[in-house]
Scaffold this motif. Structure first.
Motif, PDB file in Angstrom:
ATOM      1  N   GLU A  93     -53.501 -11.613 123.471  1.00  0.00           N
ATOM      2  CA  GLU A  93     -52.449 -11.679 122.457  1.00  0.00           C
ATOM      3  C   GLU A  93     -51.094 -11.950 123.098  1.00  0.00           C
ATOM      4  OE1 GLU A  93     -52.892  -7.994 120.363  1.00  0.00           O
ATOM      5  OE2 GLU A  93     -54.770  -8.637 119.438  1.00  0.00           O
ATOM      6  N   GLU A  94     -50.815 -11.294 124.223  1.00  0.00           N
ATOM      7  CA  GLU A  94     -49.539 -11.470 124.909  1.00  0.00           C
ATOM      8  C   GLU A  94     -49.339 -12.922 125.352  1.00  0.00           C
ATOM      9  OE1 GLU A  94     -47.560 -10.171 129.151  1.00  0.00           O
ATOM     10  OE2 GLU A  94     -48.965  -8.779 128.205  1.00  0.00           O
ATOM     11  N   PHE A  95     -50.388 -13.523 125.880  1.00  0.00           N
ATOM     12  CA  PHE A  95     -50.310 -14.901 126.358  1.00  0.00           C
ATOM     13  C   PHE A  95     -50.594 -15.921 125.256  1.00  0.00           C
ATOM     14  CE2 PHE A  95     -50.424 -12.751 130.367  1.00  0.00           C
ATOM     15  CZ  PHE A  95     -49.788 -13.597 131.254  1.00  0.00           C
ATOM     16  N   GLU A  96     -50.816 -15.432 124.035  1.00  0.00           N
ATOM     17  CA  GLU A  96     -51.111 -16.282 122.876  1.00  0.00           C
ATOM     18  C   GLU A  96     -52.250 -17.257 123.162  1.00  0.00           C
ATOM     19  OE1 GLU A  96     -47.415 -18.045 121.623  1.00  0.00           O
ATOM     20  OE2 GLU A  96     -46.670 -16.126 120.875  1.00  0.00           O
ATOM     21  N   VAL A  97     -53.317 -16.711 123.750  1.00  0.00           N
ATOM     22  CA  VAL A  97     -54.484 -17.528 124.081  1.00  0.00           C
ATOM     23  C   VAL A  97     -55.206 -17.960 122.813  1.00  0.00           C
ATOM     24  CG1 VAL A  97     -56.737 -17.502 125.231  1.00  0.00           C
ATOM     25  CG2 VAL A  97     -54.735 -16.522 126.374  1.00  0.00           C
ATOM     26  N   ILE A  98     -55.223 -17.098 121.811  1.00  0.00           N
ATOM     27  CA  ILE A  98     -55.876 -17.423 120.547  1.00  0.00           C
ATOM     28  C   ILE A  98     -54.801 -17.737 119.510  1.00  0.00           C
ATOM     29  CG2 ILE A  98     -57.450 -16.632 118.749  1.00  0.00           C
ATOM     30  CD1 ILE A  98     -58.820 -16.758 121.440  1.00  0.00           C
ATOM     31  N   LEU A 105     -56.105 -23.711 125.611  1.00  0.00           N
ATOM     32  CA  LEU A 105     -56.478 -23.816 127.014  1.00  0.00           C
ATOM     33  C   LEU A 105     -55.290 -23.676 127.960  1.00  0.00           C
ATOM     34  CD1 LEU A 105     -59.204 -26.603 126.843  1.00  0.00           C
ATOM     35  CD2 LEU A 105     -59.505 -24.133 126.920  1.00  0.00           C
ATOM     36  N   ILE A 106     -54.130 -24.145 127.559  1.00  0.00           N
ATOM     37  CA  ILE A 106     -52.943 -24.013 128.409  1.00  0.00           C
ATOM     38  C   ILE A 106     -52.583 -22.529 128.557  1.00  0.00           C
ATOM     39  CG2 ILE A 106     -50.476 -24.502 128.587  1.00  0.00           C
ATOM     40  CD1 ILE A 106     -51.116 -27.221 127.207  1.00  0.00           C
ATOM     41  N   SER A 107     -52.622 -21.795 127.463  1.00  0.00           N
ATOM     42  CA  SER A 107     -52.331 -20.363 127.515  1.00  0.00           C
ATOM     43  C   SER A 107     -53.413 -19.614 128.294  1.00  0.00           C
ATOM     44  CB  SER A 107     -52.224 -19.790 126.103  1.00  0.00           C
ATOM     45  OG  SER A 107     -51.160 -20.385 125.404  1.00  0.00           O
ATOM     46  N   LEU A 108     -54.654 -20.035 128.145  1.00  0.00           N
ATOM     47  CA  LEU A 108     -55.747 -19.407 128.887  1.00  0.00           C
ATOM     48  C   LEU A 108     -55.553 -19.634 130.383  1.00  0.00           C
ATOM     49  CD1 LEU A 108     -58.356 -17.799 128.713  1.00  0.00           C
ATOM     50  CD2 LEU A 108     -59.590 -19.953 128.442  1.00  0.00           C
ATOM     51  N   ASN A 109     -55.113 -20.833 130.759  1.00  0.00           N
ATOM     52  CA  ASN A 109     -54.821 -21.129 132.159  1.00  0.00           C
ATOM     53  C   ASN A 109     -53.724 -20.195 132.688  1.00  0.00           C
ATOM     54  OD1 ASN A 109     -54.979 -22.590 134.626  1.00  0.00           O
ATOM     55  ND2 ASN A 109     -53.145 -23.703 134.029  1.00  0.00           N
ATOM     56  N   SER A 110     -52.696 -19.948 131.872  1.00  0.00           N
ATOM     57  CA  SER A 110     -51.612 -19.039 132.265  1.00  0.00           C
ATOM     58  C   SER A 110     -52.135 -17.620 132.469  1.00  0.00           C
ATOM     59  CB  SER A 110     -50.508 -19.028 131.207  1.00  0.00           C
ATOM     60  OG  SER A 110     -49.909 -20.283 131.106  1.00  0.00           O
ATOM     61  N   LEU A 111     -53.046 -17.200 131.624  1.00  0.00           N
ATOM     62  CA  LEU A 111     -53.633 -15.864 131.757  1.00  0.00           C
ATOM     63  C   LEU A 111     -54.407 -15.757 133.066  1.00  0.00           C
ATOM     64  CD1 LEU A 111     -54.280 -13.073 130.483  1.00  0.00           C
ATOM     65  CD2 LEU A 111     -56.299 -14.146 129.481  1.00  0.00           C
ATOM     66  N   PHE A 112     -55.202 -16.775 133.381  1.00  0.00           N
ATOM     67  CA  PHE A 112     -55.962 -16.761 134.631  1.00  0.00           C
ATOM     68  C   PHE A 112     -54.996 -16.722 135.822  1.00  0.00           C
ATOM     69  CE2 PHE A 112     -59.621 -17.260 132.198  1.00  0.00           C
ATOM     70  CZ  PHE A 112     -60.765 -17.376 132.983  1.00  0.00           C
TER      71      PHE A 112
END
Length: 121
Positions: A93-98, A105-112
């Motif tokens: 939620e913090e990284f707005e992955v969903i 995918l860009i937000s998911l990359n940031s989370l990783f």
């Protein structure tokens, strides 16, 4: 992952349609159905879902299909064992992955990157 996840829930509950916003109880899901869904998700995605992650009815935490999907999603991350499932979902939620029930995918990359892992599709 989302399509296969929904297919597993759909097939097990034998309903006409499954949406992420649906509540398991409204889909006619009982305890036995829920356990079978969990077991099939563990097998399909090679994940380990702990009772505390997926509690149902007694101590009911997961009310919607979407909430279970989030748990399964974070369990596929290579760093999931280092952090609690709740913390991982909070980070989603913090990284707005969903966004609008879609994985960004860009937000998911940031989370990783945040956790020091390389993201690859």
């Amino acid at each position: 992952m989302l399509e296969k996840f929904l297919d597993i829930v759909f097939q097990k509950l034998s309903v006409e349609d499954v949406k992420l916003t649906d509540k398991f109880m409204d889909l006619g899901c009982d305890d036995f159905d829920y356990v079978e869904i969990i077991m099939q998700l563990e097998t399909e995605f090679n994940i380990d879902l702990q009772p505390s992650d997926v509690s149902y009815h007694n101590g009911y935490n997961l009310k919607t299909v979407y909430e279970l999907y989030l748990v399964c999603l974070v369990k596929t991350f290579p760093f999931c064992d280092e952090y609690s499932t709740k913390e991982m979902i909070d980070r989603l939620e913090e990284f707005e992955v969903i966004k609008d029930y879609e994985v960004d995918l860009i937000s998911l990359n940031s989370l990783f990157d945040f956790y020091g892992y390389e993201f690859s599709i």
